[in-house]
Write a protein that holds these residues in place. Structure first.
Motif, PDB file in Angstrom:
ATOM      1  N   UNK A 166      -4.856  37.206 -16.336  1.00  0.00           N
ATOM      2  CA  UNK A 166      -4.116  35.998 -15.932  1.00  0.00           C
ATOM      3  C   UNK A 166      -5.842  34.853 -15.367  1.00  0.00           C
ATOM      4  N   UNK A 167      -5.407  33.597 -15.819  1.00  0.00           N
ATOM      5  CA  UNK A 167      -6.797  33.120 -15.443  1.00  0.00           C
ATOM      6  C   UNK A 167      -6.927  33.046 -13.874  1.00  0.00           C
ATOM      7  N   UNK A 168      -7.960  33.419 -12.686  1.00  0.00           N
ATOM      8  CA  UNK A 168      -8.104  33.095 -12.231  1.00  0.00           C
ATOM      9  C   UNK A 168      -7.839  31.436 -11.384  1.00  0.00           C
ATOM     10  N   UNK A 169      -7.020  31.822  -9.775  1.00  0.00           N
ATOM     11  CA  UNK A 169      -6.587  29.947 -10.277  1.00  0.00           C
ATOM     12  C   UNK A 169      -7.550  29.920  -8.593  1.00  0.00           C
ATOM     13  N   UNK A 170      -7.470  28.971  -7.964  1.00  0.00           N
ATOM     14  CA  UNK A 170      -7.837  27.856  -6.856  1.00  0.00           C
ATOM     15  C   UNK A 170      -6.947  28.883  -6.068  1.00  0.00           C
ATOM     16  N   UNK A 171      -7.544  28.823  -4.062  1.00  0.00           N
ATOM     17  CA  UNK A 171      -6.432  28.962  -2.955  1.00  0.00           C
ATOM     18  C   UNK A 171      -6.119  27.579  -3.110  1.00  0.00           C
ATOM     19  N   UNK A 172      -6.324  26.513  -2.650  1.00  0.00           N
ATOM     20  CA  UNK A 172      -5.232  25.929  -2.882  1.00  0.00           C
ATOM     21  C   UNK A 172      -4.152  25.599  -3.531  1.00  0.00           C
ATOM     22  N   UNK A 173      -3.639  25.976  -5.291  1.00  0.00           N
ATOM     23  CA  UNK A 173      -2.559  26.317  -5.687  1.00  0.00           C
ATOM     24  C   UNK A 173      -1.611  27.751  -5.008  1.00  0.00           C
ATOM     25  N   UNK A 174      -2.315  28.433  -4.438  1.00  0.00           N
ATOM     26  CA  UNK A 174      -1.839  29.086  -4.265  1.00  0.00           C
ATOM     27  C   UNK A 174      -0.856  28.764  -2.730  1.00  0.00           C
ATOM     28  N   UNK A 175      -2.334  28.406  -1.928  1.00  0.00           N
ATOM     29  CA  UNK A 175      -1.142  27.759  -0.241  1.00  0.00           C
ATOM     30  C   UNK A 175      -0.504  26.987  -0.763  1.00  0.00           C
ATOM     31  N   UNK A 176      -0.606  26.073  -1.635  1.00  0.00           N
ATOM     32  CA  UNK A 176       0.807  25.143  -2.016  1.00  0.00           C
ATOM     33  C   UNK A 176       1.403  25.670  -1.852  1.00  0.00           C
ATOM     34  N   UNK A 177       2.183  26.385  -2.446  1.00  0.00           N
ATOM     35  CA  UNK A 177       3.196  27.123  -3.039  1.00  0.00           C
ATOM     36  C   UNK A 177       3.840  27.695  -1.936  1.00  0.00           C
ATOM     37  N   UNK A 178       2.310  28.825  -0.983  1.00  0.00           N
ATOM     38  CA  UNK A 178       3.023  29.461   0.235  1.00  0.00           C
ATOM     39  C   UNK A 178       3.314  28.081   1.123  1.00  0.00           C
ATOM     40  N   UNK A 179       3.479  27.091   1.599  1.00  0.00           N
ATOM     41  CA  UNK A 179       3.751  26.102   2.123  1.00  0.00           C
ATOM     42  C   UNK A 179       4.957  25.607   1.755  1.00  0.00           C
ATOM     43  N   UNK A 180       5.454  24.994   0.900  1.00  0.00           N
ATOM     44  CA  UNK A 180       6.677  25.521  -0.016  1.00  0.00           C
ATOM     45  C   UNK A 180       7.856  26.461   0.692  1.00  0.00           C
ATOM     46  N   UNK A 181       6.923  27.752   0.459  1.00  0.00           N
ATOM     47  CA  UNK A 181       7.738  28.707   0.240  1.00  0.00           C
ATOM     48  C   UNK A 181       7.905  29.684   1.484  1.00  0.00           C
ATOM     49  N   UNK A 182       7.250  28.867   2.991  1.00  0.00           N
ATOM     50  CA  UNK A 182       7.433  29.225   4.411  1.00  0.00           C
ATOM     51  C   UNK A 182       6.974  30.534   4.214  1.00  0.00           C
ATOM     52  N   UNK A 183       5.086  31.378   3.406  1.00  0.00           N
ATOM     53  CA  UNK A 183       4.934  32.468   3.683  1.00  0.00           C
ATOM     54  C   UNK A 183       3.575  32.663   3.438  1.00  0.00           C
ATOM     55  N   UNK A 184       2.285  33.559   3.987  1.00  0.00           N
ATOM     56  CA  UNK A 184       1.016  32.989   3.906  1.00  0.00           C
ATOM     57  C   UNK A 184       0.906  34.752   2.508  1.00  0.00           C
ATOM     58  N   UNK A 185      -0.574  34.010   1.804  1.00  0.00           N
ATOM     59  CA  UNK A 185      -0.816  35.038   0.918  1.00  0.00           C
ATOM     60  C   UNK A 185      -1.969  36.070   1.669  1.00  0.00           C
ATOM     61  N   UNK A 186      -1.719  36.922   1.377  1.00  0.00           N
ATOM     62  CA  UNK A 186      -3.045  37.892   2.103  1.00  0.00           C
ATOM     63  C   UNK A 186      -4.606  37.418   1.334  1.00  0.00           C
ATOM     64  N   UNK A 187      -5.453  37.581   2.032  1.00  0.00           N
ATOM     65  CA  UNK A 187      -7.356  37.643   1.872  1.00  0.00           C
ATOM     66  C   UNK A 187      -7.425  38.727   1.910  1.00  0.00           C
ATOM     67  N   UNK A 188      -7.993  39.156   1.134  1.00  0.00           N
ATOM     68  CA  UNK A 188      -8.807  40.528   1.251  1.00  0.00           C
ATOM     69  C   UNK A 188     -10.003  40.587   1.040  1.00  0.00           C
ATOM     70  N   UNK A 189     -10.592  41.602   2.093  1.00  0.00           N
ATOM     71  CA  UNK A 189     -12.284  41.649   1.574  1.00  0.00           C
ATOM     72  C   UNK A 189     -12.885  42.603   1.162  1.00  0.00           C
ATOM     73  N   UNK A 190     -13.599  42.294  -0.079  1.00  0.00           N
ATOM     74  CA  UNK A 190     -13.889  43.185  -0.924  1.00  0.00           C
ATOM     75  C   UNK A 190     -15.497  44.250  -1.014  1.00  0.00           C
ATOM     76  N   UNK A 191     -16.189  45.327  -1.406  1.00  0.00           N
ATOM     77  CA  UNK A 191     -17.506  45.563  -1.437  1.00  0.00           C
ATOM     78  C   UNK A 191     -17.430  45.986  -2.542  1.00  0.00           C
ATOM     79  N   UNK A 192     -16.385  46.137  -3.008  1.00  0.00           N
ATOM     80  CA  UNK A 192     -16.449  47.766  -4.569  1.00  0.00           C
ATOM     81  C   UNK A 192     -15.960  47.760  -5.270  1.00  0.00           C
ATOM     82  N   UNK A 193     -15.827  48.523  -6.830  1.00  0.00           N
ATOM     83  CA  UNK A 193     -14.777  48.211  -7.605  1.00  0.00           C
ATOM     84  C   UNK A 193     -13.492  48.814  -6.730  1.00  0.00           C
ATOM     85  N   UNK A 194     -13.598  49.792  -7.032  1.00  0.00           N
ATOM     86  CA  UNK A 194     -12.319  50.924  -5.593  1.00  0.00           C
ATOM     87  C   UNK A 194     -11.519  49.414  -4.750  1.00  0.00           C
TER      88      UNK A 194
END
Length: 286
Positions: A1-29
């Motif tokens: 699936x192509x990458x999407x913007x955070x704005x797209x994800x948060x717009x749906x989160x607003x409609x559904x009253x939930x939060x999207x997790x944003x997880x930091x990465x440093x390597x492949x694992x």
């Protein structure tokens, strides 16, 4: 699936009253753990790279790893720059394919923060990239960015209203009592301040420094309008604890796969728990 913007994800989160997790990465694992968890929970997810991650792995490696993970994923994935500190770095990340960027001018005087944020918004919006900004200082340490506890200041709701109006930013990280890194005690979030900010601005609110915040406080924050929640320290803790166990159980082990494999599994379970806590499990199929 192509990458999407955070704005797209948060717009749906607003409609559904939930939060999207944003997880930091440093390597492949870490990236694999985040994607596997999102797939298992059927949840949208944000994979973000900080200053330290880009410095450690290199922007090309980080961007390519995230793009590869997203390309074979069945859930929506956004690639986000966490705590970008300069206009130049933001532009570099946009050129490398980041679909969302954060410009952190929170250490600057208000009008200077507004000026740099507006400049980023103008450039990013022209190419369909969403922008997060920060107002108020969040305590603790995030890579090379340190805010002493005595210096940490909470977001002023009226300033937040003015800031959003002036910058037209897509989402806003606010300071309500969380901190980066490990907590020395139990954090107490200023929910009344969150309520007031929510009343005055009409964009999604972001909560940084959420590792170590009690589950009930996280749930309350989501109820009050937080739509993006950042997690980093909890992943680091799971990663290092699993590696220590693997080496303790077999001190002679020299196969990186047998050391890093358990760490990846441990992080995956942490991400799954957070996704369920934030209310985004199953939201990728709705």
């Amino acid at each position: 699936m192509p990458l999407v913007t955070v704005a797209e994800l948060l717009e749906k989160a607003e409609e559904g009253s939930y939060a999207v997790g944003a997880f930091n990465c440093n390597n492949m694992e870490i990236i694999q753990a985040i994607i596997e968890a999102a797939e298992l929970e059927k949840a949208p997810v944000i994979i973000q790279a900080s200053q330290g991650a880009i410095k450690y792995a290199g922007i090309d490696y980080i961007a390519t790893l995230i793009k590869t993970a997203a390309s074979s994923s069945s859930v929506p994935v956004a690639m986000h720059l966490d705590h970008g500190t300069s206009f130049e770095q933001v532009v570099q990340c946009i050129r490398k394919g980041f679909t969302s960027v954060m410009i952190d001018g929170s250490r600057l005087p208000l009008e200077e923060n507004i000026a740099v944020t507006r400049a980023v918004v103008q450039v990013a919006r022209a190419v369909g990239v969403s922008v997060e900004a920060e107002l108020g200082k969040i305590g603790g340490t995030e890579d090379d960015i340190t805010v002493n506890e005595w210096e940490a200041s909470l977001t002023d709701p009226e300033e937040a209203r003015y800031f959003v109006k002036q910058t037209e930013v897509d989402s806003l990280a606010i300071a309500i009592g969380t901190a980066h890194g490990r907590y020395k005690g139990v954090p107490r979030l200023d929910f009344e301040r969150l309520k007031r900010v929510r009343e005055l601005i009409n964009i999604p609110i972001v909560l940084h420094g959420s590792s170590g915040v009690p589950d009930e406080a996280i749930k309350r924050a989501v109820e009050l309008g937080v739509r993006k929640i950042n997690i980093d320290t909890n992943l680091r803790e799971a990663f290092t604890a699993a590696i220590r166990r693997a080496l303790s159980d077999n001190p002679q082990e020299i196969d990186p796969r047998k050391i890093l494999g358990p760490a990846r599994e441990a992080m995956r379970e942490v991400v799954r728990e957070k996704i369920r806590l934030f209310g985004s499990a199953g939201k990728a199929v709705e």
